[in-house]
Design a protein around this motif. Sequence first.
Motif, short mmCIF file in Angstrom:
data_model
loop_
_atom_site.label_atom_id
_atom_site.label_comp_id
_atom_site.label_asym_id
_atom_site.label_seq_id
_atom_site.Cartn_x
_atom_site.Cartn_y
_atom_site.Cartn_z
N HIS A 131 -0.24 5.72 -11.48
CA HIS A 131 -1.98 4.98 -12.20
C HIS A 131 -2.04 3.67 -11.44
O HIS A 131 -0.94 3.44 -11.62
N THR A 132 -2.99 3.70 -10.91
CA THR A 132 -3.27 2.35 -10.57
C THR A 132 -3.27 1.58 -11.31
O THR A 132 -4.17 1.63 -12.15
N GLN A 133 -2.54 0.09 -11.75
CA GLN A 133 -2.39 -0.79 -11.92
C GLN A 133 -2.38 -2.43 -11.62
O GLN A 133 -1.27 -2.83 -10.95
N MET A 134 -3.62 -3.15 -12.11
CA MET A 134 -3.44 -4.46 -11.08
C MET A 134 -4.13 -5.08 -12.57
O MET A 134 -4.72 -4.69 -13.34
N SER A 135 -3.50 -6.36 -12.12
CA SER A 135 -4.02 -7.54 -12.84
C SER A 135 -3.47 -8.75 -11.99
O SER A 135 -2.93 -8.22 -11.06
N ASN A 136 -3.89 -9.63 -12.61
CA ASN A 136 -3.97 -11.26 -11.10
C ASN A 136 -3.74 -13.07 -12.01
O ASN A 136 -4.14 -12.69 -13.06
N ILE A 137 -2.46 -12.71 -11.35
CA ILE A 137 -2.00 -14.28 -11.48
C ILE A 137 -2.34 -15.13 -10.44
O ILE A 137 -1.20 -15.47 -9.84
N LEU A 138 -3.13 -15.10 -9.72
CA LEU A 138 -3.72 -16.08 -8.35
C LEU A 138 -3.52 -17.63 -8.33
O LEU A 138 -3.23 -18.20 -7.57
N SER A 139 -3.71 -18.31 -9.60
CA SER A 139 -3.71 -19.88 -9.92
C SER A 139 -2.43 -20.42 -11.23
O SER A 139 -3.38 -20.66 -11.99
N PRO A 140 -1.25 -19.80 -11.10
CA PRO A 140 0.16 -19.61 -12.57
C PRO A 140 -0.05 -21.43 -12.18
O PRO A 140 0.07 -22.48 -11.18
N THR A 141 0.58 -21.74 -13.35
CA THR A 141 0.55 -23.60 -12.82
C THR A 141 2.68 -23.25 -13.11
O THR A 141 3.14 -22.97 -13.82
N ALA A 187 0.82 0.78 -7.64
CA ALA A 187 0.34 -0.22 -8.70
C ALA A 187 0.94 -1.16 -9.06
O ALA A 187 1.18 -1.62 -10.03
N LEU A 188 0.95 -2.03 -8.07
CA LEU A 188 -0.24 -3.30 -8.11
C LEU A 188 -0.47 -4.02 -9.36
O LEU A 188 -1.81 -3.68 -9.66
N ARG A 189 0.00 -5.13 -10.10
CA ARG A 189 -0.71 -5.36 -10.98
C ARG A 189 -0.36 -7.08 -11.15
O ARG A 189 -1.36 -7.93 -12.16
N THR A 190 0.37 -7.69 -10.79
CA THR A 190 0.17 -9.04 -10.38
C THR A 190 0.23 -9.74 -8.90
O THR A 190 1.73 -9.37 -8.30
N LEU A 191 -0.45 -10.72 -8.04
CA LEU A 191 -0.61 -11.21 -7.08
C LEU A 191 -0.15 -12.26 -7.53
O LEU A 191 -1.71 -12.96 -7.23
N ILE A 192 0.71 -13.45 -6.61
CA ILE A 192 0.29 -14.38 -6.65
C ILE A 192 0.06 -15.53 -5.64
O ILE A 192 0.87 -14.45 -3.95
N LEU A 193 -1.01 -16.09 -5.23
CA LEU A 193 -1.64 -17.02 -3.86
C LEU A 193 -1.94 -18.06 -4.19
O LEU A 193 -2.21 -18.41 -2.88
N ALA A 232 0.46 -1.31 -0.07
CA ALA A 232 0.10 0.05 0.22
C ALA A 232 0.84 1.21 -0.15
O ALA A 232 0.76 2.43 -0.90
N SER A 233 2.09 0.98 0.78
CA SER A 233 3.43 2.61 0.66
C SER A 233 4.21 2.78 -0.48
O SER A 233 3.93 3.59 -0.87
N SER A 234 3.85 1.64 -0.91
CA SER A 234 4.71 1.37 -2.47
C SER A 234 4.17 2.03 -3.70
O SER A 234 3.42 1.73 -4.15
N ARG A 235 5.38 3.59 -4.50
CA ARG A 235 4.66 3.61 -5.30
C ARG A 235 5.16 2.54 -6.59
O ARG A 235 4.82 2.86 -7.84
N THR A 236 5.66 1.81 -6.52
CA THR A 236 6.51 1.05 -7.36
C THR A 236 6.04 -0.41 -7.90
O THR A 236 5.97 -1.28 -9.14
N LEU A 237 5.79 -1.08 -6.75
CA LEU A 237 5.77 -2.14 -6.63
C LEU A 237 4.67 -2.65 -8.00
O LEU A 237 3.65 -2.64 -7.36
N GLU A 238 4.83 -4.27 -8.46
CA GLU A 238 4.42 -4.12 -9.74
C GLU A 238 3.80 -5.65 -9.34
O GLU A 238 2.34 -6.55 -9.67
N VAL A 239 4.82 -6.40 -8.85
CA VAL A 239 4.94 -7.82 -8.88
C VAL A 239 4.78 -8.15 -7.65
O VAL A 239 5.88 -8.11 -6.83
N LEU A 240 4.20 -9.08 -6.92
CA LEU A 240 4.24 -9.82 -5.27
C LEU A 240 4.17 -11.29 -5.50
O LEU A 240 2.82 -11.06 -6.03
N ASP A 241 5.31 -12.02 -5.29
CA ASP A 241 4.86 -13.39 -5.50
C ASP A 241 4.78 -14.14 -3.85
O ASP A 241 5.85 -14.37 -3.70
N LEU A 242 3.52 -15.26 -3.20
CA LEU A 242 3.75 -15.41 -1.81
C LEU A 242 2.83 -16.39 -2.50
O LEU A 242 2.27 -17.10 -1.35
#
Length: 315
Positions: free
Chosen positions: A279-289, A231-237, A198-208
């Motif tokens: 700008h707010t940029q978000m997309s999602n990859i929650l269940s990748p192979t 800036a988040l656009r990819t969140l892997i859960l 929430a604080s970062s202005r640059t983080l686009e991809v977070l793999d958890l």
Amino acid sequence: MLPGSIQISGETLSSAEIRDICESLRENSVRLLSLRGCQLSDRDFGRICRGVAESHSLAQLNLNLGIVSNISRVKQLAEALKTNRSIQSLFLHGSPLTDAGLALLNPALSIHPSLVALDLGDCMLGDEGINLVCGLLPPDGAKSGLKELTLSANPGVTAKGWGRLAIAVAHSSQVRVLNLDYNPLGDQVAGMLAVAVASSRTLEVLDLEGTGLTNHSAQTLLDMVENYPTALRTLILAENSISPELQQQISDLLSEGEEEEENEAHESPKFRCPNRHQHTQMSNILSPTCSTDPSSQMVLVTSGLGESLLAETEM
């Protein structure tokens, strides 16, 4: 002739092959050198390091899967990095560095003028190692620092270490990709990471992926993407104990953010800010192979975003 690439995997390298590689490095005809999982003598490793030090064209160096196997090699690599000025991506995934080895590498990493992507996954790091990594993520107004950081599969790091990393990410003006998959983070650390995102202005991809998260931390992440433009656009859960309903809610919110961004660009192109991170940029990859095989990690590390980082630096 434009610099090319040398990619060898899982081979035992002869002295003649090492000599050819070193000649290519000295002639500045190599942009990417990958020796992942290869076997070579300590003497030949030293020759490679001297070639790396002399190269002005090498942008990506992949020594994944145990190449940097002892303290002597760590010292040789550190000396090469002190002289080299061109490397932008360094991959050491699966190297038994430990905190002591990273402490030897850290001075060279800290002063390298071009390094933007670093893979220290499965390097047996602990909290002291993470403290050193945080120094590579300088706050606003300092030098550029890393844009892509992989710390996958370092189970020796405690919640205290991950908390310090979250603070560094929150204050870093550069980090775009953060891979923390296959670490036993749990809900407490996930909450700290949500604040960092929430604080970062640059983080686009977070793999958890596979980090021991539950519905509790998923709800925190849901509140974050719902209420705070990032800036988040990819969140892997994937591979966490999170209900399909919560995953779908997060996915829907990320998709909505991406659609709004696209509509804004389509309706008012001449007023669009050239800095896409505003700008707010978000997309999602929650269940990748995915696979836990180290080779699959390479796909993530050398993704399109990684290539774009190299291109931006060259520009």
